[in-house]
Design an enzyme around this catalytic site. Sequence first.
Site, PDB file in Angstrom:
ATOM      1  N   GLU A 123      49.050  38.389  86.683  1.00 24.16           N
ATOM      2  CA  GLU A 123      48.716  38.626  85.262  1.00 24.16           C
ATOM      3  C   GLU A 123      47.290  38.109  85.309  1.00 24.16           C
ATOM      4  O   GLU A 123      46.689  36.916  85.604  1.00 24.16           O
ATOM      5  CB  GLU A 123      49.487  37.796  84.385  1.00 24.16           C
ATOM      6  N   CYS A 136      40.996  34.494  81.429  1.00 23.46           N
ATOM      7  CA  CYS A 136      41.902  33.555  82.131  1.00 23.46           C
ATOM      8  C   CYS A 136      42.242  34.388  83.406  1.00 23.46           C
ATOM      9  O   CYS A 136      43.194  35.274  83.481  1.00 23.46           O
ATOM     10  CB  CYS A 136      42.993  33.129  81.715  1.00 23.46           C
ATOM     11  N   CYS A 143      52.418  30.420  92.991  1.00 22.68           N
ATOM     12  CA  CYS A 143      51.523  29.010  93.316  1.00 22.68           C
ATOM     13  C   CYS A 143      52.366  28.231  94.356  1.00 22.68           C
ATOM     14  O   CYS A 143      53.616  28.116  94.130  1.00 22.68           O
ATOM     15  CB  CYS A 143      51.359  28.393  92.180  1.00 22.68           C
ATOM     16  N   CYS A 147      54.253  22.193  90.644  1.00 24.83           N
ATOM     17  CA  CYS A 147      54.161  21.145  89.406  1.00 24.83           C
ATOM     18  C   CYS A 147      55.548  21.667  88.707  1.00 24.83           C
ATOM     19  O   CYS A 147      55.821  22.823  88.303  1.00 24.83           O
ATOM     20  CB  CYS A 147      52.816  21.364  88.728  1.00 24.83           C
ATOM     21  N   CYS A 150      55.405  23.604  85.142  1.00 24.44           N
ATOM     22  CA  CYS A 150      54.503  24.964  85.320  1.00 24.44           C
ATOM     23  C   CYS A 150      55.361  26.415  85.603  1.00 24.44           C
ATOM     24  O   CYS A 150      56.052  26.140  86.829  1.00 24.44           O
ATOM     25  CB  CYS A 150      53.585  24.920  86.096  1.00 24.44           C
ATOM     26  N   CYS A 374      49.141  28.684  78.612  1.00 26.73           N
ATOM     27  CA  CYS A 374      49.146  27.943  79.904  1.00 26.73           C
ATOM     28  C   CYS A 374      50.516  27.569  80.320  1.00 26.73           C
ATOM     29  O   CYS A 374      51.316  27.171  79.926  1.00 26.73           O
ATOM     30  CB  CYS A 374      48.535  26.490  79.892  1.00 26.73           C
TER      31      CYS A 374
HETATM   32  N1  SAH Z   1      46.476  25.783  89.486  1.00 23.66           N
HETATM   33  C1  SAH Z   1      45.345  25.298  88.591  1.00 23.66           C
HETATM   34  C2  SAH Z   1      45.017  26.515  87.740  1.00 23.66           C
HETATM   35  C3  SAH Z   1      46.086  27.075  86.864  1.00 23.66           C
HETATM   36  S1  SAH Z   1      46.878  26.217  85.486  1.00 23.66           S
HETATM   37  C4  SAH Z   1      45.747  23.905  88.021  1.00 23.66           C
HETATM   38  O1  SAH Z   1      46.712  23.560  88.140  1.00 23.66           O
HETATM   39  O2  SAH Z   1      44.571  23.562  87.494  1.00 23.66           O
HETATM   40  C5  SAH Z   1      45.988  26.110  84.257  1.00 23.66           C
HETATM   41  C6  SAH Z   1      46.445  24.638  83.261  1.00 23.66           C
HETATM   42  O3  SAH Z   1      47.742  25.084  82.761  1.00 23.66           O
HETATM   43  C7  SAH Z   1      46.700  23.903  84.186  1.00 23.66           C
HETATM   44  O4  SAH Z   1      46.170  22.582  83.732  1.00 23.66           O
HETATM   45  C8  SAH Z   1      48.146  23.501  84.148  1.00 23.66           C
HETATM   46  O5  SAH Z   1      48.633  22.181  84.541  1.00 23.66           O
HETATM   47  C9  SAH Z   1      48.364  23.875  82.877  1.00 23.66           C
HETATM   48  N2  SAH Z   1      49.877  24.007  82.701  1.00 23.66           N
HETATM   49  C10 SAH Z   1      50.689  24.655  83.538  1.00 23.66           C
HETATM   50  N3  SAH Z   1      52.115  24.819  82.887  1.00 23.66           N
HETATM   51  C11 SAH Z   1      51.947  24.481  81.611  1.00 23.66           C
HETATM   52  C12 SAH Z   1      52.806  24.372  80.567  1.00 23.66           C
HETATM   53  N4  SAH Z   1      54.011  24.646  80.765  1.00 23.66           N
HETATM   54  N5  SAH Z   1      52.398  23.903  79.300  1.00 23.66           N
HETATM   55  C13 SAH Z   1      51.107  23.427  79.137  1.00 23.66           C
HETATM   56  N6  SAH Z   1      50.142  23.616  80.188  1.00 23.66           N
HETATM   57  C14 SAH Z   1      50.568  23.912  81.332  1.00 23.66           C
HETATM   58 FE1  SF4 Z   2      50.337  25.690  90.576  1.00 23.33          FE
HETATM   59 FE2  SF4 Z   2      50.983  25.638  88.095  1.00 23.33          FE
HETATM   60 FE3  SF4 Z   2      50.336  23.347  89.662  1.00 23.33          FE
HETATM   61 FE4  SF4 Z   2      48.595  25.167  88.591  1.00 23.33          FE
HETATM   62  S1  SF4 Z   2      49.957  23.970  87.262  1.00 23.33           S
HETATM   63  S2  SF4 Z   2      48.697  24.029  90.760  1.00 23.33           S
HETATM   64  S3  SF4 Z   2      49.353  26.866  88.890  1.00 23.33           S
HETATM   65  S4  SF4 Z   2      52.176  24.870  89.792  1.00 23.33           S
END
Ligand code: SAH
Ligand code: SF4
Length: 401
Positions: A123, A136, A143, A147, A150, A374
């Site tokens: 996406e 974005c 991934c 995390c 996420c 995000c």
């Molecule tokens: N993988 C990279 C870039 C993609 S995520 C990273 O983790 O930095 C972009 C941002 O969105 C990151 O800071 C991530 O931690 C945040 N993010 C992920 N899930 C989220 C959620 N459910 N609510 C708010 N921010 C979130």
């Molecule tokens: Fe991967 Fe989501 Fe963690 Fe970014 S925040 S490293 S996209 S699992």
Amino acid sequence: MQTAANLMPIPGHIDPVPVPRSFVPRSDGRIDLLGLSLADLRMALETSQLEEKQAKLRAKQLWHWIYNRGATEFSAMTDISKTMHPWLEQRFVISRPNVVEAQVSTDGTRKWLLRSDDAQDYEMVFIPDADRGTLCVSSQVGCTLNCTFCHTGTMRLVRNLTPAEIVGQVMLARDSLGEWPSQPEGRMLTNIVMMGMGEPLYNFENVRDALKLVMDGAGLALSRRRITLSTSGVVPMMARAGAEIGVNLAVSLHAVTKEVRDEIVPLNRKYGIEELLQACADYPGTNNARRITFEYVMLKDKNDSDDDARELVRLLRKYELPAKVNLIPFNPWPGAVYECSTPERIKSFSSIVFGAGISAPVRTPRGRDIDAACGQLKTASEKKSRAQLDREAAVESDAFA
Ligand code: SAH
Ligand code: SF4
């Protein structure tokens, strides 16, 4: 046996030797020119038996048409002789990602669901603001890093996106905004953040090659100061990112103690907070005018106390980091085990950081209604239940029985 001493010397000055790369043809036998650098474009033409001098000239023309003019048809290339168009068409294409679905949020945010030729979904999101427009961009399908807050991290399938698929997102956005030819002023698409699906530093070379194309002044011409790469903390790749890409850095910190960060960003078990902050301190080109962004997702009763805020300030000071902190209200998704911190808690956290002289804005979630915010990115095909996918597979196999 050959040793260094008895190897034949190479006459003349030594140029970097271009390593011929194998161009993988598509299923129709043609080679996709999107995502190729000028040198690779030239090599693709030479591989198709175009004479060296011709290949050099044509590569330059093609490169300009592809990245500056946004052309996808050879017939539009008026400075390449008409007789050559069919020759090019037989051998090459200039692709775009396939669009499966395009959605628009009530706040103007747009999300595209894209599909690769091997049926992988990813996406991209465009966020218009009064003074800028931010795309974005995704770097991977899914991934691997899981995390816990996420949605992307819960996808089962993961594959690195190719340079064509990464730069293709920018090209497609330009197509849809009608922003060809490339021009320095008055654009709607002004900024790029590598904050879509995936961890960009786990797909370093493809991200680097794609961003080089995006930054080339004669092509898409987006300044590196308008591009931000976000990493969850792949420490060993950060120095290379600084040296070989040189864009702004954002770091997904999200917690200030080992215990909490180990839980919510499991990569922390490999590369800890102190190591990560040292890599940030070593990141080239940062100063007060060009700060590192620290992203901090606000999770209720997990990482949002006043003590957490004070510890964050201490750490940023300890490493003397020119920093700004982006506080991201947690965006919920089905099945998530976290809740967003209360607005009062976020305010209190923000004012402690702000009180220490560090900018700490609260990011307004954008495109929540279309799951574009995000961490909400997870493709529709992945959202289907196992049972539903099995049902669909059964219907398909019936159809072919
Ligand atoms: N993988 C990279 C870039 C993609 S995520 C990273 O983790 O930095 C972009 C941002 O969105 C990151 O800071 C991530 O931690 C945040 N993010 C992920 N899930 C989220 C959620 N459910 N609510 C708010 N921010 C979130
Ligand atoms: Fe991967 Fe989501 Fe963690 Fe970014 S925040 S490293 S996209 S699992």
